[in-house]
Design a protein around this motif. Structure first.
Motif, PDB file in Angstrom:
ATOM      1  N   LYS A   1       0.814  -1.210   0.000  1.00  0.00           N
ATOM      2  CA  LYS A   1       0.000   0.000   0.000  1.00  0.00           C
ATOM      3  C   LYS A   1       0.847   1.260   0.000  1.00  0.00           C
ATOM      4  O   LYS A   1       0.348   2.329  -0.290  1.00  0.00           O
ATOM      5  N   THR A   2       2.127   1.150   0.293  1.00  0.00           N
ATOM      6  CA  THR A   2       2.991   2.332   0.317  1.00  0.00           C
ATOM      7  C   THR A   2       3.892   2.410  -0.916  1.00  0.00           C
ATOM      8  O   THR A   2       4.818   3.178  -0.940  1.00  0.00           O
ATOM      9  N   ALA A   3       3.620   1.605  -1.934  1.00  0.00           N
ATOM     10  CA  ALA A   3       4.487   1.534  -3.114  1.00  0.00           C
ATOM     11  C   ALA A   3       4.161   2.631  -4.120  1.00  0.00           C
ATOM     12  O   ALA A   3       3.896   2.359  -5.268  1.00  0.00           O
ATOM     13  N   GLY A   4       4.219   3.886  -3.705  1.00  0.00           N
ATOM     14  CA  GLY A   4       4.000   4.994  -4.639  1.00  0.00           C
ATOM     15  C   GLY A   4       2.591   5.542  -4.565  1.00  0.00           C
ATOM     16  O   GLY A   4       1.836   5.226  -3.650  1.00  0.00           O
ATOM     17  N   PRO A   5       2.252   6.383  -5.549  1.00  0.00           N
ATOM     18  CA  PRO A   5       0.920   6.995  -5.557  1.00  0.00           C
ATOM     19  C   PRO A   5      -0.183   5.936  -5.561  1.00  0.00           C
ATOM     20  O   PRO A   5      -0.032   4.879  -6.166  1.00  0.00           O
ATOM     21  N   THR A   6      -1.259   6.229  -4.900  1.00  0.00           N
ATOM     22  CA  THR A   6      -2.395   5.318  -4.896  1.00  0.00           C
ATOM     23  C   THR A   6      -3.346   5.702  -6.018  1.00  0.00           C
ATOM     24  O   THR A   6      -3.839   6.824  -6.078  1.00  0.00           O
ATOM     25  N   THR A   7      -3.551   4.752  -6.929  1.00  0.00           N
ATOM     26  CA  THR A   7      -4.498   4.907  -8.024  1.00  0.00           C
ATOM     27  C   THR A   7      -5.324   3.633  -8.078  1.00  0.00           C
ATOM     28  O   THR A   7      -4.995   2.647  -7.397  1.00  0.00           O
ATOM     29  N   ALA A   8      -6.352   3.616  -8.887  1.00  0.00           N
ATOM     30  CA  ALA A   8      -7.133   2.390  -9.057  1.00  0.00           C
ATOM     31  C   ALA A   8      -6.236   1.252  -9.544  1.00  0.00           C
ATOM     32  O   ALA A   8      -6.426   0.091  -9.178  1.00  0.00           O
ATOM     33  N   ALA A   9      -5.218   1.590 -10.352  1.00  0.00           N
ATOM     34  CA  ALA A   9      -4.291   0.586 -10.862  1.00  0.00           C
ATOM     35  C   ALA A   9      -3.458  -0.021  -9.734  1.00  0.00           C
ATOM     36  O   ALA A   9      -3.319  -1.254  -9.648  1.00  0.00           O
ATOM     37  N   THR A  10      -2.889   0.810  -8.881  1.00  0.00           N
ATOM     38  CA  THR A  10      -2.057   0.277  -7.797  1.00  0.00           C
ATOM     39  C   THR A  10      -2.909  -0.503  -6.799  1.00  0.00           C
ATOM     40  O   THR A  10      -2.474  -1.525  -6.281  1.00  0.00           O
ATOM     41  N   VAL A  11      -4.122  -0.036  -6.549  1.00  0.00           N
ATOM     42  CA  VAL A  11      -5.036  -0.759  -5.654  1.00  0.00           C
ATOM     43  C   VAL A  11      -5.330  -2.144  -6.223  1.00  0.00           C
ATOM     44  O   VAL A  11      -5.295  -3.149  -5.507  1.00  0.00           O
ATOM     45  N   ALA A  12      -5.593  -2.221  -7.536  1.00  0.00           N
ATOM     46  CA  ALA A  12      -5.889  -3.513  -8.174  1.00  0.00           C
ATOM     47  C   ALA A  12      -4.693  -4.458  -8.075  1.00  0.00           C
ATOM     48  O   ALA A  12      -4.862  -5.651  -7.809  1.00  0.00           O
ATOM     49  N   LEU A  13      -3.487  -3.926  -8.269  1.00  0.00           N
ATOM     50  CA  LEU A  13      -2.290  -4.764  -8.194  1.00  0.00           C
ATOM     51  C   LEU A  13      -2.027  -5.239  -6.773  1.00  0.00           C
ATOM     52  O   LEU A  13      -1.678  -6.405  -6.557  1.00  0.00           O
TER      53      LEU A  13
END
Length: 165
Positions: free
Chosen positions: A6-18
């Motif tokens: 959850k701290t791996a960079g900006p939070t976007t729908a893409a990062t949430v999905a990954l």
């Protein structure tokens, strides 16, 4: 490549999905020039990555529905190949407003991950030449480094040739 967190960079729908899928990725933010319209080349230059390894996420309208097509920024998309791979007779680039509404992202920041409306996805087979590829992380100025096999697993993509020869 960093483990998804959850701290791996900006939070976007893409990062949430990954993160939800447990997929490892590395975030890469860079300054986006608002006057730039060649988003993929801008990302390649800003990140110092060869354009063959940076992939653009495009939306194509076929006579059998919308399709997400992912191809290297160094290549041109072959819409006839997209139509054929999708079992359609014709295909054209989707209108910008349709692409933004269906994906939930702005053009230049459309990620293959976390799209508002999941659609059939095609990944150009050249992606398999690399251990990882860069795709949009869900906004302009933000790319994600991810294994092509993980992209296929998360999106259900079909791997085929969709670039012009």
């Amino acid at each position: 490549m960093a483990k998804a967190s959850k701290t791996a960079g900006p939070t976007t729908a893409a990062t949430v999905a990954l993160v939800r899928a447990g997929i490892a990725f590395t975030p890469h933010a860079y300054h986006h020039d608002e006057s730039s319209t060649d988003f993929g080349d801008e990302a390649a230059r800003a990140l110092g990555i060869e354009p063959e390894r940076v992939f653009k996420t495009l939306m194509v309208e076929t006579d059998s529905g919308l399709v997400v097509a992912i191809v290297a920024v160094a290549s041109m998309l072959d819409v006839k190949a997209v139509a054929s791979a999708h079992g359609a007779k014709r295909a054209v680039m989707a209108d910008k407003s349709v692409a933004e509404r269906k994906s939930g992202y702005v053009v230049g920041g459309i990620s293959p991950f976390g799209q508002k409306t999941p659609l059939p996805t095609l990944l150009d087979d050249r992606a398999l030449d690399f251990a990882t590829i860069y795709v949009s992380g869900g906004r302009r100025g933000f790319d994600i480094d991810v294994a092509p096999s993980d992209l296929v697993n998360v999106t259900g993509a079909t791997v085929t040739t969709i670039r012009r020869a």
